[in-house]
Design a protein around this motif. Structure first.
Motif, PDB file in Angstrom:
ATOM      1  N   GLU A  96       0.896  -1.039   0.129  1.00  0.00           N
ATOM      2  CA  GLU A  96      -0.086   0.082  -0.007  1.00  0.00           C
ATOM      3  C   GLU A  96       0.824   1.150  -0.157  1.00  0.00           C
ATOM      4  O   GLU A  96       0.471   2.089  -0.534  1.00  0.00           O
ATOM      5  CB  GLU A  96      -0.832  -0.132   1.278  1.00  0.00           C
ATOM      6  CG  GLU A  96      -2.155  -1.070   1.211  1.00  0.00           C
ATOM      7  CD  GLU A  96      -3.077  -0.670   0.148  1.00  0.00           C
ATOM      8  OE1 GLU A  96      -3.137   0.290  -0.206  1.00  0.00           O
ATOM      9  OE2 GLU A  96      -3.671  -1.600  -0.284  1.00  0.00           O
ATOM     10  N   GLY A 122      -3.372  -0.461   5.125  1.00  0.00           N
ATOM     11  CA  GLY A 122      -2.740  -1.623   5.356  1.00  0.00           C
ATOM     12  C   GLY A 122      -3.029  -2.739   6.209  1.00  0.00           C
ATOM     13  O   GLY A 122      -2.760  -3.647   6.228  1.00  0.00           O
ATOM     14  N   ASP A 202      -6.197   2.749  -7.875  1.00  0.00           N
ATOM     15  CA  ASP A 202      -4.591   3.002  -7.497  1.00  0.00           C
ATOM     16  C   ASP A 202      -4.539   4.575  -7.853  1.00  0.00           C
ATOM     17  O   ASP A 202      -3.906   5.169  -7.126  1.00  0.00           O
ATOM     18  CB  ASP A 202      -3.600   2.158  -8.171  1.00  0.00           C
ATOM     19  CG  ASP A 202      -3.579   0.718  -7.698  1.00  0.00           C
ATOM     20  OD1 ASP A 202      -4.053   0.629  -6.526  1.00  0.00           O
ATOM     21  OD2 ASP A 202      -2.761  -0.084  -8.295  1.00  0.00           O
TER      22      ASP A 202
END
Length: 818
Positions: A96, A122, A202
């Motif tokens: 991450e 995370g 992302d």
């Protein structure tokens, strides 16, 4: 962990410790223990080591490495291992952080300590099945280029190359259904059109800037136009071919190859008879023409309709022939090559092998060309450095045609011209460098494809940036008469690579007549120089100023002569020459803050240079200042509490960083508000500041939206936002600029969709969403859905789109009506 330190067996250590008291010895040993413990933790939790990747790994390599480990280490695959969950959390946290460029930069600079204020992720992960089936959809497809926010601008936005891009989400079922089709499209169009994919989970900001609101969305570039047709392989390929500007010629008379196309280029001609042999159809010819654009003419002859041409050329059966010269006479035919294939890609490869190599330069000829360039004579040179003339990507033979007339292309064999390669510090092959007017050069660090190298060469040939080395320090950089901006970087550092194109952009702001210079230093090549310059964190930007300056802007810049500035945005020169954050001294604080009027609003950051969170936050505070720049009576400042201890003590500052605002309506420091947010970033600062800033944006609610907007005869633009939405907070200052610029033309309003239900009635699916309401021309209310305004996050884009809508609907300015 057990640590044994045996003093008696180490005379040196014993001699050092013997000079200390017992308390001091214990303190020293505790420091050693602490350092060793820190080293152990760091080595155990190094994110790059956890993922088994190098520090220069790109996002695709990071995803592939994480997926490979996730499939092995996932708790679902290790149900009997009680430590599997904790180990996978560490792995997930590493992924991450490293996939996010901003977090990765902070991790590279400060380790996990640098993530405390900005990262709480995370702790959650997907099922094993998700990683097996859904994760990294296109990472194994070499024909598809996975794009992130950094290389999108370099490879797509700043080029004229034709791209067909798939914006998708890993959690989107339709995206996975389309994936096999997209892979087949990429295979069929390889080398013809560049096929890309953007993971909007992302890179959500990139997707929002491109107006992506649903997945999968397909778009053509450089037109930035969404594809709305059928999503079959055949339909997608045909749509992409319609974007091409090349032409495959149909030859209908003897000698026509000398009158159509480019008479200086060779020919590939496919002859079609009724024998069923190797004859390319119209689509294949067009693909071949696109792959070989600028290098070769592509044509076809229907031998059943024009038998005389085929007889003249000696083509008695269906075949495809490459002619190295024109016109096609007996001499040309004797040097022709029949290519037995129906694949445009395979034919193109064989043709490229037949084309001449780049101009091979030895040391003498290369130095002659560099001497010309130093005098600004001739064209720039793109040099392809090879080792022992080894075979390279055949596609790179396209470069001379792609750069024809603007940049020469040459090759240097480092086994033959070793001195040149040593001077340029060429360590890997192939390496490309552009040598430009004035004698400077730059090295290409990106993808090694013809398109990407050509884009690099075009861009860099027009910039003022040059590679620097030890010979340039201290003179001319530190001791010369020019103003220098120097970027110290490392090729393995993603933020450094993202900085380079922006740094080049900044250099274009200055003409050749100005005394401003731009340089780069590769700290992997010149490690000693970077150490001497005190480079501890990259990418830093150094700014040097010689005393006798003629530039009025530079003259306004504060001394000292050598200062360190961290990179923050693309308008780098303005940041240095006109700093957005006001640096306060004791006297300044007394005059400007303690003595402020009730009409002023001040934001002040109290910091110390030894405080890591303070240093991490500086770029965010600078970005915050730039968002507010230009607002009347609004100022953003900082004060160094190490240098100005008394002021900070008098203000009761006991921890760092401390951010305070001194609001409108109060004199001096009699009223203040301290920043209490968890995240110290520009979005959080803007959210904190919003309630204190003067605004021209009208806040709306359920009870007045219909009356004020839908029933109004005047045009409105509405920002549908949510108070918890980071991009919304970030856009608020830009939206304020829209309100200021469009005052008297359009009413500017906003409504909080986290509070008011009217947003769902307007079918608002994402935040922020901008809608335009042109005004009711009757006594009836307007449609609540309005007209979409493309959101990019930038005020000027919004203003441009608004003006376009006003023009389309012939809406007069309210100023004109008055």
């Amino acid at each position: 962990m057990t640590i044994s330190i045996v003093v008696s067996t180490e005379p040196l250590l014993y001699s050092i410790l013997s000079s200390y008291s017992m308390v001091q010895c214990i303190a020293v040993l505790m420091m050693l223990l602490s350092a060793l413990t820190l080293h152990e933790v760091t080595s155990e939790t190094n994110f790059y080591d956890l993922l088994n990747i190098k520090k220069d790994a790109d996002n695709r390599e990071i995803r592939k490495a994480f997926k490979q480990l996730a499939l092995k280490m996932h708790p679902d695959k290790n149900p009997d291992d009680p430590g599997a969950h904790d180990r996978f959390l560490k792995l997930n946290r590493a992924y991450e952080v490293l996939k996010d460029e901003d977090l990765r930069k902070k991790y590279d600079e400060f380790g996990e300590e640098g993530l405390k204020d900005d990262f709480r992720g995370g702790s959650k992960y997907e099922s094993w099945k998700f990683y097996q089936q859904n994760f990294g959809i296109y990472d194994d497809d070499q024909e598809i280029i996975t794009l992130g926010k950094s290389d999108f601008e370099q490879s797509v936005a700043n080029t004229k190359d034709i791209w067909f891009i798939n914006f998708y989400s890993a959690h989107c079922g339709h995206c996975h259904e389309l994936a096999p089709t997209w892979r087949e499209v990429a295979i069929q169009l390889e080398g013809v059109v560049r096929i890309g994919a953007v993971n909007c989970e992302d890179d959500w900001m990139l997707c929002r800037q491109q107006g992506i609101r649903s997945y999968p969305s397909l778009a053509f570039y450089p037109r930035a136009e969404k594809y709305q047709g059928a999503r079959t392989v055949d339909a997608l390929v045909k749509a992409a071919l319609r974007e091409l500007k090349v032409k495959a010629h149909v030859l209908t008379s003897i000698g026509s190859e000398a009158t159509v196309g480019d008479s200086s280029k060779p020919w590939v001609i496919t002859y079609c008879t009724d024998d069923g042999g190797d004859c390319l159809d119209k689509t294949a010819c067009l693909k071949l023409a696109a792959i070989l654009e600028g290098l070769v003419n592509v044509g076809s002859v229907d031998c059943t309709r024009y038998p005389a041409i085929c007889e003249k050329h000696g083509a008695l059966a269906s075949q495809t022939v490459f002619y190295s010269s024109t016109p096609i006479d007996e001499s040309a035919k004797s040097h022709s090559t029949v290519i037995h294939s129906l694949s445009p890609k395979e034919i193109a490869s064989k043709v490229l092998h037949k084309l001449p190599e780049d101009t091979l330069l030895d040391a003498d000829s290369f130095n002659v060309e560099r001497e010309k360039l130093s005098k600004r004579q001739g064209l720039p040179w793109l040099i392809h450095f090879v080792n022992n003339q080894e075979s390279t990507q055949i596609e790179l033979k396209k470069l001379p045609a792609m750069l024809s007339g603007t940049i020469n292309v040459g090759k240097i064999d480092c086994q033959v011209s070793e001195s040149i390669c040593n001077e340029i510090k060429v360590h890997k092959f192939p390496t490309f460098a552009i040598f430009k007017h004035g004698g400077g050069y730059e090295i290409h660090y990106g993808r090694v494809s013809a398109h990407d190298v050509a884009a690099f060469a075009r861009d860099c040939s027009q910039t003022r940036v040059k590679v620097l080395g030890p010979a340039d320090f201290p003179d001319p950089v530190q001791l010369g008469q020019q103003l220098w901006f120097v970027d110290f970087f490392a090729p393995w550092c993603p933020p450094c690579m993202r900085l380079l194109p922006e740094f080049r952009k900044a250099s274009k702001l200055f003409t050749d007549g100005t005394e401003v210079r731009f340089g780069t230093v590769d700290c992997t090549t010149h490690g000693n120089l970077c150490d001497q310059m005190g480079i501890g964190v990259i990418p830093p930007l150094f700014f040097t100023m010689a005393p006798p300056l003629t530039s009025s802007k530079a003259a306004m810049t504060q001394s000292p002569s050598w200062s360190l500035f961290s990179w923050c945005s693309n308008d780098i020169c303005q940041d240095v020459l006109d700093p957005p954050v006001i640096a306060l001294t004791d006297i300044d604080f007394e005059l400007k803050i303690s003595g402020k009027s009730s009409k002023e609003l001040w934001f002040v950051d109290f910091y110390t240079p030894w405080c890591p969170p303070c240093m991490q936050m500086m770029s965010e505070w600078r970005r915050f200042a730039k968002k507010l720049k230009g607002k009347h009576n609004v100022n953003v400042a900082s004060i160094d509490c190490q240098a100005y201890v008394n002021t900070c003590r008098q203000q009761g500052v006991s921890s760092y960083p401390t951010m305070r605002l001194y609001p409108v309506g109060w004199v001096g420091t009699s009223q203040q508000a301290e920043f209490q947010g968890w995240y110290r970033n520009v979005q959080s600062f803007l959210a904190w500041a919003q309630d204190y800033l003067p605004t021209k944006v009208i806040s709306l609610a359920n009870h007045n939206f219909r009356k004020k907007v839908l029933s109004s005869r005047e045009p409105w633009i509405i920002d549908f936002y949510a108070n918890w939405c980071g991009p919304c907070q970030q856009f608020a200052s830009e939206y304020e600029k829209v309100a200021e610029k469009m005052e008297g033309v359009v009413n500017v309003g906003r409504i909080d969709c986290a509070v008011y239900s009217i947003c769902s009635q307007a079918y608002i699916q994402g935040y922020p969403t901008l809608r335009f309401y042109r005004g009711s021309s009757t006594h009836q209310d307007q449609d609540i859905f309005g007209i979409d305004i493309r959101y990019t996050g930038h005020a000027q884009d919004t203003i441009d789109d608004l003006n376009l809508k006003l023009s389309q609907y012939k809406i007069a300015s309210r100023k004109d009506e008055l």
